[in-house]
Scaffold this motif. Structure first.
Motif, mmCIF file in Angstrom:
data_model
loop_
_atom_site.group_PDB
_atom_site.id
_atom_site.type_symbol
_atom_site.label_atom_id
_atom_site.label_comp_id
_atom_site.label_asym_id
_atom_site.label_seq_id
_atom_site.Cartn_x
_atom_site.Cartn_y
_atom_site.Cartn_z
ATOM 1 N N PRO A 1 0.815 -1.071 0.077
ATOM 2 C CA PRO A 1 -0.026 0.037 0.036
ATOM 3 C C PRO A 1 0.813 1.042 0.060
ATOM 4 N N VAL A 2 0.533 2.258 -0.641
ATOM 5 C CA VAL A 2 1.170 3.615 -0.739
ATOM 6 C C VAL A 2 0.319 4.866 -0.677
ATOM 7 N N VAL A 3 0.916 5.803 -0.633
ATOM 8 C CA VAL A 3 0.264 7.273 -0.794
ATOM 9 C C VAL A 3 0.616 7.626 -2.184
ATOM 10 N N THR A 4 -0.532 7.918 -2.839
ATOM 11 C CA THR A 4 -0.406 8.242 -4.227
ATOM 12 C C THR A 4 -0.480 9.519 -4.403
ATOM 13 N N ALA A 5 -1.097 10.512 -3.459
ATOM 14 C CA ALA A 5 -1.271 11.878 -3.730
ATOM 15 C C ALA A 5 -1.382 12.633 -2.614
ATOM 16 N N LEU A 6 -0.788 13.851 -2.416
ATOM 17 C CA LEU A 6 -0.956 14.684 -1.192
ATOM 18 C C LEU A 6 -1.519 16.173 -1.964
ATOM 19 N N SER A 7 -2.809 16.608 -1.357
ATOM 20 C CA SER A 7 -3.153 17.783 -1.682
ATOM 21 C C SER A 7 -2.395 18.911 -1.270
ATOM 22 N N LEU A 8 -1.397 18.934 -0.160
ATOM 23 C CA LEU A 8 -0.460 20.024 0.145
ATOM 24 C C LEU A 8 0.697 19.166 0.444
ATOM 25 N N ILE A 9 1.705 19.726 -0.038
ATOM 26 C CA ILE A 9 3.215 19.378 0.273
ATOM 27 C C ILE A 9 4.149 19.871 1.058
ATOM 28 N N ALA A 10 3.522 20.888 1.789
ATOM 29 C CA ALA A 10 4.305 21.824 3.035
ATOM 30 C C ALA A 10 3.656 22.431 3.546
ATOM 31 N N SER A 11 4.024 22.598 4.931
ATOM 32 C CA SER A 11 3.232 23.384 5.907
ATOM 33 C C SER A 11 4.244 23.880 7.082
ATOM 34 N N PRO A 12 4.055 24.945 7.775
ATOM 35 C CA PRO A 12 4.982 25.139 8.912
ATOM 36 C C PRO A 12 5.125 23.913 9.894
ATOM 37 N N ILE A 13 5.972 24.091 10.847
ATOM 38 C CA ILE A 13 6.142 23.050 11.669
ATOM 39 C C ILE A 13 4.952 23.010 12.748
ATOM 40 N N THR A 14 4.398 24.087 12.723
ATOM 41 C CA THR A 14 3.172 24.286 13.855
ATOM 42 C C THR A 14 2.135 23.459 13.553
ATOM 43 N N GLY A 15 2.052 22.664 12.403
ATOM 44 C CA GLY A 15 0.821 22.034 11.956
ATOM 45 C C GLY A 15 -0.293 22.628 11.693
ATOM 46 N N GLY A 16 -1.541 21.635 11.930
ATOM 47 C CA GLY A 16 -2.748 22.472 12.130
ATOM 48 C C GLY A 16 -3.615 22.485 10.729
ATOM 49 N N LYS A 17 -3.036 22.408 9.612
ATOM 50 C CA LYS A 17 -3.480 22.479 8.359
ATOM 51 C C LYS A 17 -4.041 21.233 8.123
ATOM 52 N N SER A 18 -5.521 21.421 7.195
ATOM 53 C CA SER A 18 -5.923 20.222 6.642
ATOM 54 C C SER A 18 -5.540 19.657 5.277
ATOM 55 N N ILE A 19 -5.145 18.437 5.060
ATOM 56 C CA ILE A 19 -4.657 17.918 3.694
ATOM 57 C C ILE A 19 -5.368 16.528 3.479
ATOM 58 N N GLN A 20 -5.670 16.545 2.074
ATOM 59 C CA GLN A 20 -6.091 15.356 1.646
ATOM 60 C C GLN A 20 -4.770 14.257 1.203
ATOM 61 N N VAL A 21 -5.196 13.249 1.819
ATOM 62 C CA VAL A 21 -4.009 12.110 1.380
ATOM 63 C C VAL A 21 -4.714 10.847 0.728
ATOM 64 N N LYS A 22 -4.254 10.899 -0.570
ATOM 65 C CA LYS A 22 -4.933 9.601 -1.284
ATOM 66 C C LYS A 22 -3.863 8.412 -1.274
ATOM 67 N N VAL A 23 -4.710 7.227 -1.030
ATOM 68 C CA VAL A 23 -3.984 6.165 -0.683
ATOM 69 C C VAL A 23 -4.437 4.962 -1.716
ATOM 70 N N ALA A 24 -3.817 3.936 -1.806
ATOM 71 C CA ALA A 24 -3.967 2.890 -2.792
ATOM 72 C C ALA A 24 -3.521 1.516 -2.023
ATOM 73 N N GLY A 25 -4.005 0.347 -2.513
ATOM 74 C CA GLY A 25 -3.547 -0.878 -1.919
ATOM 75 C C GLY A 25 -4.719 -1.737 -1.102
ATOM 76 N N LEU A 26 -4.370 -2.959 -1.052
ATOM 77 C CA LEU A 26 -5.665 -4.065 -0.314
ATOM 78 C C LEU A 26 -5.580 -3.302 0.965
ATOM 79 N N GLY A 27 -6.785 -3.047 1.471
ATOM 80 C CA GLY A 27 -7.298 -2.616 2.831
ATOM 81 C C GLY A 27 -7.154 -1.219 2.657
ATOM 82 N N ALA A 28 -6.869 -0.516 1.890
ATOM 83 C CA ALA A 28 -6.903 0.982 1.780
ATOM 84 C C ALA A 28 -8.043 1.832 2.344
ATOM 85 N N ALA A 29 -9.091 1.068 1.950
ATOM 86 C CA ALA A 29 -10.477 1.870 2.500
ATOM 87 C C ALA A 29 -10.495 1.865 4.043
#
Length: 444
Positions: free
Chosen positions: A352-380
């Motif tokens: 299983p792997v990550v196939t895409a990120l809607s955001l590729i960088a943010s400050p170390i403080t975190g807190g932003k919303s990001i979409q993580v697309k994944v693939a593989g058996l049991g990814a759902a």
């Protein structure tokens, strides 16, 4: 028409032949030379035997009442001979043999030669003749289904000359094999194309050899085709394919059959495929892919993923690069083929792997919303998302063709690139993919 030596019985048709004096040699003339013999069959038919002569002459008939008014022509034909040094020639044809022609001239030019209708045979097979000068030609050997000594014989417009005393020794010829590669373990069937195969003794086990070893079995399908089963060998490389008849053998530098060992994907070094597909570099075991892209192309390597054939590219002697499709399976059977030589099927895990990120960088403080697309058996039903060593809170997004999770970027201690990872519902940890790279920055 008749031979230059004479002796041809010519049938003459007309009227008044009863008046011909058969005892008078001047009654029938071939040009100015009397016929050798005259026989009156009826008043409208007569037979005259031609005297020696050359060229085309007029036949005249004389009686006590006068000379014939019609003037039929009679053409003399030469009985040509062929003199040459005995020579070996491949059964596939095309060998030019210089021949001295006796018994008459073959013309003062190529045009004159063509008008004389002189042909040749080699071993009874029609052969092409090229004019050289008045007494010399070149005879081009034809394709022959059989081997052995063959004579050359000329034919002048229907009159066969004397067969040559010298001979053309026709030997079998191997042009190609299909396929051009076979497995070292033997048992592959190949088709051998060439000529002269009808002379092969099928009871002789050594009549067809590959790299000096007799074929496991063979069958002469026709004069130009043999089907053979390749013997096993301990040597990876090329081997000469030879055919032998009771008269001769094919060339020692004939077509080569490539013996190849079974290549396989090497999974010893944690080899896996990414569920999202894409380009992969695979390690290979069991042999070499060659020292160059040219060697690799000659080996005709393909990758069979399940039932799908893929075309790889060369990396080095033990690695190839191939682009694979996405898959949600747990694993895949991968087989390498060299031409038609298959290697063993190897089970390669699909991670299983990550196939895409809607955001590729943010400050170390975190807190932003990001979409993580994944693939593989049991990814759902994935869990345990992390950004580097930092755990993230994620929820599965709305249903779509691509499995997507909405995560809150966790805070980090240090800036720099990290990998977004997760654990699939099947319990497998996600593996590296370029799309999973996320960067923390010092910027607010």
């Amino acid at each position: 028409m008749g031979e230059t030596e004479g002796g041809t019985a010519v049938v003459l048709l007309g009227t008044g032949f009863k008046k011909v004096d058969t005892t008078d040699p001047e009654s029938v003339l071939f040009g100015v030379i009397p016929a050798t013999r005259i026989e009156v069959v009826s008043d409208t038919k007569m037979i005259a035997v031609s005297p020696p002569g050359t060229g085309t002459v007029v036949i005249t008939v004389k009686t006590s009442g006068g000379t014939s008014r019609s003037a039929p022509k009679f053409g003399y034909r030469m009985l040509l001979t062929a003199t040459f040094d005995s020579v070996a020639a491949k059964a596939i044809g095309g060998t030019e043999i210089p021949v001295e022609v006796g018994g008459g001239s073959v013309g003062v030019s190529a045009t004159a030669f063509a008008s004389m209708k002189i042909t040749a045979t080699v071993g009874g097979l029609a052969a092409k003749v090229k004019w050289v000068d008045e007494t010399h030609v070149k005879v081009v050997t034809p394709v022959s289904m059989k081997t052995g000594p063959a004579v050359i014989q000329f034919n002048h417009d229907g009159y066969a000359g004397t067969p040559s005393t010298s001979v053309v020794n026709v030997f079998p010829w191997v042009s190609s094999t299909a396929p051009t590669a076979a497995n070292v373990i033997g048992g592959d069937t190949i088709k051998i194309a060439g000529a002269g195969f009808l002379s092969v003794d099928e009871t002789n086990a050594d009549a067809v050899t590959i790299g000096g070893a007799p074929a496991t079995s063979f069958e002469v399908t026709s004069g130009t085709l043999i089907t053979a089963v390749v013997p096993a060998t301990s040597t990876i490389g090329t081997a000469v394919v030879k055919v032998t008849t009771p008269d001769a053998s094919s060339a020692d530098d004939g077509p080569l059959l490539s013996y190849r060992g079974p290549l396989a994907v090497d999974i010893a070094d944690d080899q896996f495929l990414r569920a999202g597909g894409g380009t992969h570099v695979l390690a290979v075991t069991g042999g070499s892919l060659g020292d160059s892209t040219k060697d690799f192309a000659a080996a005709q390597i393909t990758v069979q993923l399940g039932k799908t054939k893929l075309t790889p590219t060369y990396v080095d002697a033990t690695h190839l690069r191939v682009t694979v499709p996405a898959s949600n399976a747990e694993s895949a059977e991968v087989r390498l083929l060299q031409g038609v030589v298959p290697g063993p099927a190897v089970t390669v895990p699909i991670a299983p792997v990550v196939t895409a990120l809607s955001l590729i960088a943010s400050p170390i403080t975190g807190g932003k919303s990001i979409q993580v697309k994944v693939a593989g058996l049991g990814a759902a039903t994935a869990t345990d998302f992390t950004f580097g060593s930092n755990a993230a809170t994620c929820q599965k997004g709305s249903a779509s063709a691509t499995v997507t999770y909405v995560c809150t970027v966790p805070s980090a201690t240090d800036a720099g690139p990290v990998q977004v990872r997760f654990t699939s519902g099947s319990g497998a940890a996600s593996r590296y993919s370029a799309a999973a790279t996320f960067s923390y920055t010092d910027l607010d």
